[in-house]
Design a protein around this motif. Structure first.
Motif, mmCIF file in Angstrom:
data_model
loop_
_atom_site.group_PDB
_atom_site.id
_atom_site.type_symbol
_atom_site.label_atom_id
_atom_site.label_comp_id
_atom_site.label_asym_id
_atom_site.label_seq_id
_atom_site.Cartn_x
_atom_site.Cartn_y
_atom_site.Cartn_z
ATOM 1 N N UNK B 240 36.220 39.758 34.108
ATOM 2 C CA UNK B 240 37.597 40.262 34.244
ATOM 3 C C UNK B 240 37.967 40.184 35.719
ATOM 4 N N UNK B 241 39.130 39.635 36.013
ATOM 5 C CA UNK B 241 39.580 39.515 37.396
ATOM 6 C C UNK B 241 40.736 40.503 37.606
ATOM 7 N N UNK B 242 40.600 41.387 38.588
ATOM 8 C CA UNK B 242 41.610 42.447 38.775
ATOM 9 C C UNK B 242 42.544 42.210 39.959
ATOM 10 N N UNK B 243 43.575 43.049 40.046
ATOM 11 C CA UNK B 243 44.523 43.098 41.166
ATOM 12 C C UNK B 243 45.252 41.778 41.371
ATOM 13 N N UNK B 244 45.505 41.082 40.265
ATOM 14 C CA UNK B 244 46.225 39.809 40.373
ATOM 15 C C UNK B 244 47.741 40.011 40.417
ATOM 16 N N UNK B 245 48.155 41.288 40.507
ATOM 17 C CA UNK B 245 49.588 41.566 40.690
ATOM 18 C C UNK B 245 49.934 41.461 42.179
ATOM 19 N N UNK B 267 42.824 39.697 32.777
ATOM 20 C CA UNK B 267 43.146 39.882 34.184
ATOM 21 C C UNK B 267 43.890 41.205 34.342
ATOM 22 N N UNK B 268 43.596 41.917 35.424
ATOM 23 C CA UNK B 268 44.277 43.170 35.723
ATOM 24 C C UNK B 268 45.504 42.852 36.554
ATOM 25 N N UNK B 269 46.654 43.385 36.129
ATOM 26 C CA UNK B 269 47.887 43.074 36.837
ATOM 27 C C UNK B 269 48.659 44.323 37.249
#
Ligand SMILES: Nc1nc2c(ncn2[C@@H]2O[C@H](COP(=O)(O)OP(=O)(O)OP(=O)(O)O)[C@@H](O)[C@H]2O)c(=O)[nH]1
Ligand SMILES: Nc1nc2c(ncn2[C@@H]2O[C@H](COP(=O)(O)OP(=O)(O)OP(=O)(O)O)[C@@H](O)[C@H]2O)c(=O)[nH]1
Ligand SMILES: [Mg+2]
Ligand SMILES: [Mg+2]
Lengths: 290, 290
Positions: B240-245, B267-269
């Motif tokens: 899981x890849x986070x903080x892609x916002x 993905x965390x957005x």
């Protein structure tokens, strides 16, 4: 061992370049460093026994030790003429993206300066994230600091205001303001941060005396975007790189210092309250070529 | 824009029938540069560039588009292929089925546990969140609060041993007829032998069909090192890849996919429980290429 080698051929250039790139120094700076290295190596005096690695290290150390760079309008670096604690309370504002290590570092800073006899206060200005206040309560206790907090959802600027007033009234030495993590691309959150900085400035036009951007050592080139974004709303005086106890080298501080003149003040080397150390450029640079 | 950058480099391809070794050379150097600027780990970037080189050589320059546009299409398609097919769903075993969340400090595990729990609840499941981080101050409070906000049960214990907590949580899930268990583990460094041993014991007792490595989306060069270390020590089944916002390019997506060969599932957005998206390789490819 390759880095001890005195020659500079295509293979050793690639090896040195790879080490710099893998340290997150970034392509542009690495290109410049390699160009400089080739020039310098070609023109070096026959008696100078410096290896190419040593030449690169000295260039990096020069960049990292540059405290005379006054940065940009928004970055006022602590020069040798500004002494810490020349104002009472000395105010440190901690800013940075989510999860970088700000809250942990607030406790560590209180502990660090506590060893120097300074009385610390921590302002719990993360009024947003789940259990943020409960977390910093533990860190304030570990760092020997008094905590100023309000209930969840309170205006961070109002907590900062209260904290400053009480710290000044009690004549305590240091006020450490912890803020909520936020991404520099979020305009409303950046404006909220700007408001916290302004409220501190209302009490003391020289405050916050230090604005430290807390950066995770694993951060890539986005660190540069973070530095630009945060310093443009809150000003900036320096960096703290955390989690340097891993395998990341934190090299993004090189382009940050190069472009904005923000020096690294401290490094975080673990989760313990005493895992905060003043920055040593030589140690930092040596680790890149380990 | 990407196409303009490549137009500069492949202008000399016009009028030529094929993409030859010589004229692809400069272009792939530019591809590598773009990858590195996007924070793709060097070994992953090198592997990707090699693939592009092989794919491009000998291709006929199509009449309908410029060679630069053609290169961009090859690169984009190859990158999307490297990033993996469409998002794979969560793997479940027999009820109560466990999902173990692991990763470095501050990556976003606790927040993502809540997001995943909400996602599973909305898809008709009965999740149990398990607060197995007994180390970080107020970690348990953080998960309890998130669970309360979502009306999702959270298992907590005074036990300091995460392995025992996992055992007790399973019994609790069976007793309460909950069909899936999401274990929030403490952040840890992959170089911390003791903590990695603890994680190995936790995985062996919890026996999860799904172990997700949570990675911060702004991770740079270290992505390959840390993902490799985690996947060698324990059995990682997804990422899981986070903080892609934020505005990070997200090259870590390619790095972690390349080194583990495991699917990026989500993905965390954002910081809210609803801010979890399925992974779209095509969108990620476009983001990395800038
Ligand atoms: N190993 C290691 N872990 C660290 C270091 N500094 C912080 N951490 C860990 O990083 C995680 C995040 O730290 P926090 O202090 O909560 O980070 P934060 O910036 O306040 O996070 P937000 O407030 O959510 O934005 C915690 O697990 C800390 O223990 C460090 O120098 N080394
Ligand atoms: N903007 C944004 N913030 C996020 C995202 N995911 C998590 N966060 C934030 O990142 C910070 C760290 O999240 P945590 O869930 O505490 O991270 P963690 O991995 O559990 O941290 P440790 O337990 O200390 O290792 C918090 O401020 C979260 O709100 C995301 O996708 N976007
Ligand atoms: Mg915090
Ligand atoms: Mg956590």
């Amino acid at each position: 061992a390759i880095f001890k080698s005195g020659k500079l051929d295509e293979d050793s250039i690639e090896e040195l370049e790879d080490a710099l790139l893998e340290a997150d120094i970034g392509v542009s700076i690495v290109d410049d460093l390699i160009e400089k290295l080739k020039d310098e190596f070609a023109n070096r005096k026959k008696d100078k026994n410096l290896s190419p690695a040593e030449i690169l290290k000295s260039h990096l150390i020069t960049i990292l030790n540059n405290r005379h760079h006054t940065g940009t309008e928004s970055c006022q670096v602590l020069t040798p003429n500004t002494t810490r604690f020349s104002h009472k309370p000395w105010v440190i504002l901690l800013v940075g993206v989510n999860g970088s290590g700000k809250t942990t570092t607030a406790g560590k800073l209180a502990y660090y300066y506590g060893l120097q006899g300074k009385k610390s206060v921590i302002a719990a200005c993360d009024t947003f994230r789940a259990a943020a206040v409960e977390q910093i309560e533990v860190w304030a206790q570990r760092g020997g600091a008094r905590l100023v907090k309000q209930k969840s959802g309170a205006d961070p600027a109002s907590v900062a205001y209260d904290a400053y007033k009480s710290t000044q009234a009690r004549s305590e030495d240091l006020l450490i303001v912890d803020t909520a993590g936020r991404l520099q691309s979020k305009r409303n959150l950046m404006e909220e941060l700007g408001k916290v900085a302004r409220v501190l400035r209302k009490h003391d036009p020289t405050a916050p005396h230090e604005v430290l951007l807390v950066i995770d050592a694993t951060t890539g080139q986005n660190g540069l975007s973070q530095a630009r974004g945060f310093t443009s709303v809150a000003g900036g005086t320096g960096l703290i790189i955390t989690k340097l106890d891993g395998t990341a080298r934190g090299g993004v501080v090189v382009p940050i210092q190069s472009e904005l003149g923000l020096p690294v003040e401290f490094i975080g080397l673990g989760e313990g309250v005493d895992d905060l150390h003043p920055f040593d450029a030589k140690v930092f640079v040596n680790a890149i070529f380990e | 824009q990407l196409t303009d950058r490549f137009e500069k480099f492949v202008r000399n391809l016009r009028g030529q029938g094929k993409l030859t070794e010589k004229n692809v050379q400069d272009t792939v150097r530019q591809v590598r540069r773009i990858m590195l600027e996007a924070d793709v780990s060097l070994p992953a970037a090198k592997a990707f560039v090699k693939t592009i080189q092989e794919k491009s050589l000998g291709q006929d320059v199509l009449k309908s588009i410029t060679p630069g546009q053609q290169m961009v299409k090859i690169i984009h398609d190859e990158l999307a292929a490297f990033l993996g097919g469409q998002a794979e769903p969560i793997r479940f075993g027999k009820s109560p089925s466990t999902i173990l969340m692991v990763g470095l400090n501050g990556a976003g595990k606790t927040t993502t546990c809540a997001k995943l729990a909400l996602h599973l609840k909305r898809s008709g499941r009965q999740p149990l969140l398990v607060a197995a981080d007994t180390k970080r101050p107020a970690a348990i409070e953080q998960l309890v609060l998130l669970g309360k906000q979502l009306d999702i049960p959270v298992f907590t214990s005074d036990d300091k041993n995460p392995v025992r907590i996992a055992k007790d949580a399973r019994k609790h899930a069976q007793k309460e007829s909950l069909d899936c268990i999401i274990i929030d583990s403490a952040g840890r460094m992959h170089v911390d032998g003791e903590l990695m041993d603890e994680l190995k014991r936790l995985q062996s007792i919890a026996n999860p069909p799904e172990t997700l490595l949570v990675v911060d989306g702004m991770t740079g060069q270290d992505a390959v090192r840390s993902a490799k270390a985690f996947s060698e020590r324990i059995d990682i089944t997804g990422l899981i890849l986070t903080k892609l916002d934020g505005d990070a390019r997200g090259g870590a997506a390619l790095s972690i996919r390349w080194i583990t060969d495991k699917p990026i599932k989500f993905v965390g957005v954002g910081e809210k429980p609803a801010d979890l998206d399925a992974f779209h390789p095509d969108r990620m490819a476009g983001r990395i290429l800038g």
